[in-house]
Structure formats: structure tokens, C-alpha cells
Design a protein around this motif. Structure first.
Motif: not given
Length: 63
Positions: A3-11, A13-15, A30-33
Motif C-alpha cells: 500500500g501507500n506506506d511511504w515514510q517522509k523525511s523528518s526534514y 515541510q509542507a509544500g 526511495i522517491r522524491e514527492s
């Protein structure tokens, strides 16, 4: 794929463009949003080696 279980970097920020990571079987993706349909796949051991090298400042000559 899982499923869409990607974890975002703690760095992240919105946008902003964010790095995402997830396990896929025994591998790591690994991907870039900004380009969510494109990812690279590696082993956990190789990713750990990269992270340790970055933390040890082994790539500062590329700046």
C-alpha cells in the motif's frame, strides 16, 4: 507493491519536495514527492552504507 506506506523525511515541510522511503519485500524504495511515480530500489545494507557515509561527511567534496 504494498500500500501507500511511504515514510517522509523528518526534514520535510509542507509544500516542499520531500524524500520518501518504504520497504518493498526485502528491498527499500526511495522517491522524491515531486515525482512520485519514479523511485530507486536498493538493499537495506547499501542504503545504510550511504547514510553512514553522508553522516561522516564523505561527500563534502561534491558541494
Amino acid at each position: 507493491m504494498p500500500g501507500n506506506d511511504w515514510q517522509k523525511s523528518s526534514y520535510c515541510q509542507a509544500g516542499n519536495s520531500c524524500v520518501g522511503i518504504r520497504r518493498n519485500g526485502g528491498m527499500v524504495q526511495i522517491r522524491e514527492s515531486a515525482q512520485p511515480d519514479t523511485s530507486i530500489t536498493t538493499t537495506p545494507a547499501k542504503l545504510r552504507g550511504l547514510i553512514l557515509s553522508v553522516k561522516a561527511h564523505r561527500f563534502t567534496h561534491l558541494i
